[in-house]
Write a protein that holds these residues in place. Structure first.
Motif, short mmCIF file in Angstrom:
data_model
loop_
_atom_site.label_atom_id
_atom_site.label_comp_id
_atom_site.label_asym_id
_atom_site.label_seq_id
_atom_site.Cartn_x
_atom_site.Cartn_y
_atom_site.Cartn_z
N GLN A 1 -9.53 34.37 -37.65
CA GLN A 1 -9.44 34.89 -39.09
C GLN A 1 -8.81 33.97 -40.30
OE1 GLN A 1 -7.41 38.77 -37.09
NE2 GLN A 1 -8.07 39.41 -39.34
N ILE A 2 -8.30 32.85 -39.71
CA ILE A 2 -7.83 32.05 -40.57
C ILE A 2 -8.63 30.54 -40.68
CG2 ILE A 2 -5.58 30.41 -41.03
CD1 ILE A 2 -4.00 32.44 -39.33
N HIS A 3 -8.89 30.30 -41.78
CA HIS A 3 -9.82 29.17 -42.02
C HIS A 3 -9.06 28.10 -42.63
CE1 HIS A 3 -12.59 32.05 -40.48
NE2 HIS A 3 -12.18 32.77 -41.38
N PRO A 4 -8.46 26.93 -42.03
CA PRO A 4 -7.98 25.98 -42.80
C PRO A 4 -8.91 25.10 -43.43
CG PRO A 4 -7.50 25.74 -40.75
CD PRO A 4 -8.06 26.96 -40.78
N MET A 5 -8.66 24.43 -44.60
CA MET A 5 -9.44 23.49 -45.39
C MET A 5 -8.82 22.32 -44.86
SD MET A 5 -9.73 22.91 -49.46
CE MET A 5 -11.01 24.40 -49.98
N LEU A 6 -9.30 21.80 -43.66
CA LEU A 6 -8.96 20.48 -43.08
C LEU A 6 -9.55 19.18 -43.92
CD1 LEU A 6 -8.39 21.54 -39.53
CD2 LEU A 6 -6.52 21.77 -41.46
N ALA A 7 -8.79 18.44 -44.18
CA ALA A 7 -9.51 17.12 -44.78
C ALA A 7 -8.89 15.82 -44.36
CB ALA A 7 -9.37 17.30 -46.12
N GLU A 8 -9.51 14.81 -44.17
CA GLU A 8 -9.19 13.53 -43.91
C GLU A 8 -9.80 12.58 -44.88
OE1 GLU A 8 -9.86 14.26 -39.19
OE2 GLU A 8 -9.68 12.17 -39.81
N PRO A 9 -8.91 11.71 -45.34
CA PRO A 9 -9.53 10.78 -46.34
C PRO A 9 -10.74 9.95 -46.06
CG PRO A 9 -7.13 10.42 -46.31
CD PRO A 9 -7.35 11.30 -45.28
N HIS B 1 -12.05 38.88 -47.93
CA HIS B 1 -12.12 37.40 -47.95
C HIS B 1 -10.99 36.99 -48.94
CE1 HIS B 1 -15.48 37.64 -45.37
NE2 HIS B 1 -15.85 38.30 -46.09
N LEU B 2 -9.81 36.44 -48.56
CA LEU B 2 -8.71 35.86 -49.43
C LEU B 2 -8.58 34.32 -49.32
CD1 LEU B 2 -5.91 36.24 -51.14
CD2 LEU B 2 -4.79 36.67 -48.73
N ALA B 3 -8.69 33.64 -50.56
CA ALA B 3 -8.25 32.19 -50.57
C ALA B 3 -6.83 32.20 -51.27
CB ALA B 3 -9.37 31.43 -51.36
N LEU B 4 -5.97 31.27 -50.57
CA LEU B 4 -4.75 31.18 -50.75
C LEU B 4 -4.35 29.92 -51.62
CD1 LEU B 4 -2.84 31.86 -47.27
CD2 LEU B 4 -3.52 33.38 -48.77
N ALA B 5 -3.59 29.91 -52.44
CA ALA B 5 -3.14 28.81 -53.23
C ALA B 5 -2.07 28.04 -52.66
CB ALA B 5 -2.47 29.22 -54.72
N GLY B 6 -2.01 26.91 -53.13
CA GLY B 6 -0.94 25.76 -52.39
C GLY B 6 0.01 25.52 -53.51
N GLY B 7 0.81 24.48 -53.42
CA GLY B 7 1.88 24.16 -54.28
C GLY B 7 3.11 25.02 -53.82
N SER B 8 4.31 25.00 -54.82
CA SER B 8 5.42 25.70 -54.26
C SER B 8 5.45 27.18 -54.80
CB SER B 8 6.42 24.99 -54.92
OG SER B 8 6.13 24.83 -56.45
N GLN C 1 -9.70 37.70 -43.56
CA GLN C 1 -10.24 36.43 -43.45
C GLN C 1 -9.54 35.55 -44.65
OE1 GLN C 1 -12.38 35.55 -40.87
NE2 GLN C 1 -12.64 37.48 -40.21
N ILE C 2 -8.86 34.59 -44.19
CA ILE C 2 -8.05 33.80 -45.05
C ILE C 2 -8.69 32.34 -45.26
CG2 ILE C 2 -5.84 32.63 -45.06
CD1 ILE C 2 -5.32 35.63 -45.26
N TYR C 3 -8.81 32.12 -46.38
CA TYR C 3 -9.43 30.65 -46.80
C TYR C 3 -8.34 29.89 -47.94
CZ TYR C 3 -13.42 33.16 -45.39
OH TYR C 3 -14.27 33.97 -44.65
N PHE C 4 -8.49 28.66 -48.22
CA PHE C 4 -7.90 28.17 -48.95
C PHE C 4 -8.61 27.58 -50.05
CE2 PHE C 4 -3.76 27.63 -46.68
CZ PHE C 4 -4.24 28.06 -45.39
N GLY C 5 -7.75 27.61 -51.38
CA GLY C 5 -8.41 27.25 -52.67
C GLY C 5 -8.56 25.74 -52.69
N ASP C 6 -7.58 24.80 -52.24
CA ASP C 6 -7.82 23.51 -52.01
C ASP C 6 -6.58 23.10 -51.18
OD1 ASP C 6 -5.23 22.26 -54.51
OD2 ASP C 6 -5.02 24.19 -53.46
N GLU C 7 -6.84 21.92 -50.78
CA GLU C 7 -5.78 21.12 -49.98
C GLU C 7 -5.96 19.70 -50.06
OE1 GLU C 7 -4.20 22.72 -46.46
OE2 GLU C 7 -3.51 21.31 -47.84
N ARG C 8 -4.61 19.12 -49.44
CA ARG C 8 -4.49 17.69 -49.74
C ARG C 8 -4.93 17.21 -48.47
NH1 ARG C 8 0.47 19.16 -51.66
NH2 ARG C 8 0.14 20.52 -53.49
#
Ligand SMILES: O=C(O)[C@H](O)[C@@H](O)[C@H](O)[C@H](O)COP(=O)(O)O
Length: 265
Positions: free
Chosen positions: A122-130, A56-63, A87-94
């Motif tokens: 296997q890919i779990h995007p951290m989708l967000a809407e304001p 279970h791996l969480a990806l970083a964002g930024g550049s 399994q791919i996750y995200f540490g944060d998302e805009r």
């Protein structure tokens, strides 16, 4: 089924500069940093896959991580990663659509995921809407609850979380002066980033602290002062957000020479 052993790590990075208690690896330049990180991420994912059948791996964002992700999309690492176990996750998302240039998910897809032999599940995007940011946070926390093993405190345990660092000491979207720094009940929380007047979602401290391994990727002279404060001197005064992580697992810092430029030799 154990995964085949990899070739020896690339020899183009400088000697590790381990500081007592912290695993700090300094690399000549951003490319060497990215290649060393590709070695480590692949090895750690294989370790988890062999030991527990999944990673279970969480990806970083930024550049900074973009080049790492590009490398993972190609040989030798793409031939060594335990794809079925990932399994791919995200540490944060805009809180922007995936096709928005600021989307961490969009960046990871373009650099890596769209070329990876991963099933959609296997890919779990951290989708967000304001407009529904609190619900999106709860939904992602629920996903972590369902997908991940839990520790004795009931916190979901990721095998590996990739993290960057901002010049102000933020990591993920744990920004200085934001209420999320005090959040210990929720695993995922919304953050309003004043300076950008934008919303984000972030993993909170309990999840970062519960992970088996944190791997920081930090490049650029603009991070040197922060790195010197975080890694070069005993913590004193107000702690930066990254300093408040009481990690229970292993922590590895991968720096390029510019980011490490103010660390004592
Ligand atoms: O979504 C984000 O932007 C990241 O989670 C953030 O924590 C990032 O890692 C740092 O801001 C460093 O960003 P750079 O790699 O662009 O310097």
């Amino acid at each position: 089924m154990p995964f085949p052993d990899p070739p020896p790590p690339a020899a183009n990075s400088t000697a590790a500069a381990a500081k007592a208690g912290a695993d700090i690896r300094i690399h000549n330049n951003p490319e060497a940093l990215s290649r060393a990180a590709a070695e480590r991420v692949t090895a750690l994912c294989r370790e988890a896959g062999s030991a527990r059948g999944s990673c279970h791996l969480a990806l970083a964002g930024g550049s900074t991580p973009r080049r790492l992700y590009e490398l993972l999309a190609g040989p030798p690492w793409s031939q060594q990663l335990p794809w079925p176990a990932l399994q791919i996750y995200f540490g944060d998302e805009r809180a922007v659509p995936p096709e928005h240039p600021d989307s961490n998910y969009g960046m990871a897809r373009a650099a890596w995921l769209d070329r990876a032999p991963l099933a959609a599940g296997q890919i779990h995007p951290m989708l967000a809407e304001p407009a529904r940011i609190a619900q999106d946070a709860a939904d992602y926390a629920g996903l972590l609850e369902r997908q991940l093993p839990h520790n004795e405190a009931g916190v979901p345990v990721l095998d590996l979380i990739l993290l960057g660092l901002g010049p102000d000491g933020h990591t993920a979207s744990l920004f200085p002066g934001t209420p999320v720094l005090e959040e210990r009940a929720r695993w995922v929380a919304p953050v309003h980033v004043e300076q950008h007047d934008s919303w984000r979602l972030t993993l909170t401290y309990p999840v970062l602290e519960a992970a088996r391994q944190l791997l920081f990727l930090v490049a650029g002279a603009d991070k040197a002062a922060c790195i010197a404060r975080v890694l070069g001197t005993p913590a004193n005064g107000e702690l930066l957000p990254v300093q408040r992580i009481a990690a229970r697992g292993r922590v590895e810092w991968h720096l390029d020479a510019a980011a490490a430029g103010r660390l004592a030799p």
